[in-house]
Write a protein that holds these residues in place. Sequence first.
Motif, PDB file in Angstrom:
ATOM      1  N   HIS A 145      18.913  27.501  52.510  1.00  0.00           N
ATOM      2  CA  HIS A 145      19.940  28.417  51.988  1.00  0.00           C
ATOM      3  C   HIS A 145      21.058  27.692  51.243  1.00  0.00           C
ATOM      4  CE1 HIS A 145      18.403  32.208  53.833  1.00  0.00           C
ATOM      5  NE2 HIS A 145      17.785  31.322  54.598  1.00  0.00           N
ATOM      6  N   SER A 146      20.701  26.550  50.617  1.00  0.00           N
ATOM      7  CA  SER A 146      21.655  25.888  49.711  1.00  0.00           C
ATOM      8  C   SER A 146      21.336  26.324  48.287  1.00  0.00           C
ATOM      9  CB  SER A 146      21.525  24.364  49.812  1.00  0.00           C
ATOM     10  OG  SER A 146      22.036  23.759  48.626  1.00  0.00           O
ATOM     11  N   ALA A 147      22.352  26.885  47.618  1.00  0.00           N
ATOM     12  CA  ALA A 147      22.170  27.345  46.230  1.00  0.00           C
ATOM     13  C   ALA A 147      21.800  26.167  45.330  1.00  0.00           C
ATOM     14  CB  ALA A 147      23.467  27.999  45.739  1.00  0.00           C
ATOM     15  N   VAL A 148      22.494  25.045  45.527  1.00  0.00           N
ATOM     16  CA  VAL A 148      22.243  23.864  44.692  1.00  0.00           C
ATOM     17  C   VAL A 148      20.824  23.363  44.897  1.00  0.00           C
ATOM     18  CG1 VAL A 148      22.885  21.437  44.392  1.00  0.00           C
ATOM     19  CG2 VAL A 148      24.670  23.189  44.534  1.00  0.00           C
ATOM     20  N   THR A 149      20.397  23.265  46.151  1.00  0.00           N
ATOM     21  CA  THR A 149      19.042  22.769  46.437  1.00  0.00           C
ATOM     22  C   THR A 149      17.989  23.703  45.855  1.00  0.00           C
ATOM     23  OG1 THR A 149      19.905  21.862  48.502  1.00  0.00           O
ATOM     24  CG2 THR A 149      17.499  21.994  48.293  1.00  0.00           C
ATOM     25  N   LEU A 150      18.226  25.012  45.972  1.00  0.00           N
ATOM     26  CA  LEU A 150      17.244  25.970  45.447  1.00  0.00           C
ATOM     27  C   LEU A 150      17.193  25.915  43.920  1.00  0.00           C
ATOM     28  CD1 LEU A 150      15.166  28.128  46.086  1.00  0.00           C
ATOM     29  CD2 LEU A 150      16.998  29.849  45.983  1.00  0.00           C
ATOM     30  N   ALA A 151      18.361  25.788  43.274  1.00  0.00           N
ATOM     31  CA  ALA A 151      18.381  25.705  41.797  1.00  0.00           C
ATOM     32  C   ALA A 151      17.632  24.452  41.338  1.00  0.00           C
ATOM     33  CB  ALA A 151      19.825  25.703  41.289  1.00  0.00           C
ATOM     34  N   LEU A 152      17.866  23.333  42.027  1.00  0.00           N
ATOM     35  CA  LEU A 152      17.175  22.082  41.660  1.00  0.00           C
ATOM     36  C   LEU A 152      15.681  22.191  41.957  1.00  0.00           C
ATOM     37  CD1 LEU A 152      19.806  19.470  42.927  1.00  0.00           C
ATOM     38  CD2 LEU A 152      19.284  20.074  40.544  1.00  0.00           C
ATOM     39  N   LEU A 153      15.326  22.885  43.049  1.00  0.00           N
ATOM     40  CA  LEU A 153      13.904  23.085  43.373  1.00  0.00           C
ATOM     41  C   LEU A 153      13.220  23.897  42.277  1.00  0.00           C
ATOM     42  CD1 LEU A 153      12.417  24.246  46.764  1.00  0.00           C
ATOM     43  CD2 LEU A 153      11.999  25.579  44.709  1.00  0.00           C
ATOM     44  N   LEU A 154      13.906  24.944  41.811  1.00  0.00           N
ATOM     45  CA  LEU A 154      13.342  25.765  40.725  1.00  0.00           C
ATOM     46  C   LEU A 154      13.091  24.906  39.489  1.00  0.00           C
ATOM     47  CD1 LEU A 154      15.376  29.095  40.903  1.00  0.00           C
ATOM     48  CD2 LEU A 154      12.894  28.930  40.621  1.00  0.00           C
ATOM     49  N   ALA A 155      14.096  24.103  39.113  1.00  0.00           N
ATOM     50  CA  ALA A 155      13.982  23.289  37.894  1.00  0.00           C
ATOM     51  C   ALA A 155      12.893  22.232  38.037  1.00  0.00           C
ATOM     52  CB  ALA A 155      15.324  22.624  37.594  1.00  0.00           C
ATOM     53  N   GLN A 156      12.649  21.804  39.259  1.00  0.00           N
ATOM     54  CA  GLN A 156      11.659  20.735  39.491  1.00  0.00           C
ATOM     55  C   GLN A 156      10.237  21.300  39.578  1.00  0.00           C
ATOM     56  OE1 GLN A 156      12.173  18.744  43.237  1.00  0.00           O
ATOM     57  NE2 GLN A 156      10.334  17.505  42.954  1.00  0.00           N
ATOM     58  N   HIS A 157      10.046  22.435  40.265  1.00  0.00           N
ATOM     59  CA  HIS A 157       8.689  22.937  40.527  1.00  0.00           C
ATOM     60  C   HIS A 157       8.192  23.937  39.487  1.00  0.00           C
ATOM     61  CE1 HIS A 157       8.166  21.146  44.591  1.00  0.00           C
ATOM     62  NE2 HIS A 157       9.494  21.176  44.583  1.00  0.00           N
ATOM     63  N   PHE A 158       9.132  24.621  38.805  1.00  0.00           N
ATOM     64  CA  PHE A 158       8.747  25.644  37.811  1.00  0.00           C
ATOM     65  C   PHE A 158       9.198  25.147  36.439  1.00  0.00           C
ATOM     66  CE2 PHE A 158       7.508  29.175  40.616  1.00  0.00           C
ATOM     67  CZ  PHE A 158       8.090  28.797  41.816  1.00  0.00           C
ATOM     68  N   PRO A 159       8.274  24.558  35.647  1.00  0.00           N
ATOM     69  CA  PRO A 159       8.670  23.968  34.354  1.00  0.00           C
ATOM     70  C   PRO A 159       9.490  24.900  33.457  1.00  0.00           C
ATOM     71  CG  PRO A 159       6.403  23.393  34.861  1.00  0.00           C
ATOM     72  CD  PRO A 159       6.848  24.342  35.942  1.00  0.00           C
ATOM     73  N   SER A 160       9.219  26.207  33.518  1.00  0.00           N
ATOM     74  CA  SER A 160       9.954  27.110  32.609  1.00  0.00           C
ATOM     75  C   SER A 160      11.434  27.170  32.985  1.00  0.00           C
ATOM     76  CB  SER A 160       9.356  28.524  32.648  1.00  0.00           C
ATOM     77  OG  SER A 160       9.921  29.278  33.708  1.00  0.00           O
ATOM     78  N   PHE A 161      11.788  26.698  34.184  1.00  0.00           N
ATOM     79  CA  PHE A 161      13.204  26.718  34.611  1.00  0.00           C
ATOM     80  C   PHE A 161      13.879  25.360  34.362  1.00  0.00           C
ATOM     81  CE2 PHE A 161      14.050  30.703  36.916  1.00  0.00           C
ATOM     82  CZ  PHE A 161      12.782  31.221  37.057  1.00  0.00           C
ATOM     83  N   HIS A 162      13.117  24.405  33.801  1.00  0.00           N
ATOM     84  CA  HIS A 162      13.651  23.037  33.631  1.00  0.00           C
ATOM     85  C   HIS A 162      14.517  22.961  32.377  1.00  0.00           C
ATOM     86  CE1 HIS A 162      13.675  18.724  34.444  1.00  0.00           C
ATOM     87  NE2 HIS A 162      13.517  18.517  33.148  1.00  0.00           N
TER      88      HIS A 162
END
Length: 341
Positions: free
Chosen positions: A187-204
């Motif tokens: 439930h960390s916003a920062v960790t989730l945003a970084l996870l999105l950018a790392q695992h989902f290329p379209s969010f990078h």
Amino acid sequence: MDNLHRHDEDDDLYTLPGHDPLGVLSSTQVVVEQGELVWINPDQIEQLCERWLHDAPTTASPQWFEQYHFTDGTQRTVNWLLLLDALNFCFWAEKGQPRWTIEYQGERLNGYWAEAAALKRAVEEGHPLWDAEYLRQMSAETLAQIFRGEQKIPLFDERLAHTHEVGRILQEQFSGQFSNAIEQSQHSAVTLALLLAQHFPSFHDVATYHGKQVRFLKRAQICVADLSAAFHGEGWGRFTDLGMMTIFADYKLPQVLRHYGVLTYHTSLAQRVDTQELIPAGSEEEIEIRACTIWACELLRRAMERRGSQLTAADIDLKLWLIGQNAKEMRPYHRTRTVYY
Ligand SMILES: Nc1nc2c(c(CN[C@H]3C=C[C@H](O)[C@@H]3O)cn2[C@@H]2O[C@H](COP(=O)(O)O)[C@@H](O)[C@H]2O)c(=O)[nH]1
């Protein structure tokens, strides 16, 4: 006074937070300090603050618009929001062309509202948009049916590719549920945003400026903010560090900030934006517009805080974005064809 000189005086303005794991403020700081095509006017920030403090009371926290968003309080809504923000970009038409619009519940909608309502309409028409397998193998015909309306939604092929990517990665890495990623992020916003950018290329959403990496992470951050708003800060919407996020660098916020005189574009850039000339993705112009938008809003947040107002970047973002929904008398927003915002 020439703004470059003013720039030098302001350098101590752009102080960094002690701890910045998201890396958006720290990586955009160099753009704001070195850039010469876009600059921030601190005195206009103070004036905007005064105006906001004397206006109607600001919304304490971002509101949600359930009339245009599917929401059922379950993990289905979590996956639906991930798809919503994987497709949340670039709704403007070619110069002189009408925008893509849809009809929904008797309303004619365009832009972001049309995207959200089209995805809500799709669920109501039986498309299980929360189902990773359904997303992974969606046909072009099905997506065209989902986005049916007047004109065609821009960058259709990219939206189909993002839909497939969301389905595939949810299956491969999160057992089909984006809620697993929220739990993994504790439930960390920062960790989730970084996870999105790392695992989902379209969010990078990361660029290179003078050889350095510059992070914007616009759709990754807005996805977290949307989860928080949709779930009213509870359950899948509960985040411990939303205050660590920046605004979401789209094309409307710079338009509004420029309208208020908070941002100034160099005459060469102003002329190109005002004639709706395409500004290339990854260009210095685009990166400076986005970086100055982020920092202007950080300075705005700090100025409001000095006046005792606890608005987060997300609160400021939504306030500015909603102002931008009535932008008829404003000069045009910059046109960069991109899947990042
Ligand atoms: N910075 C920021 N950019 C945002 C949003 C939204 C809508 N979200 C909120 C709405 C209700 C909920 O409260 C959601 O949170 C869309 N956009 C961006 O704008 C552009 C679309 O604009 P137009 O062409 O006029 O529809 C496009 O780049 C899109 O990605 C936001 O909130 N902030």
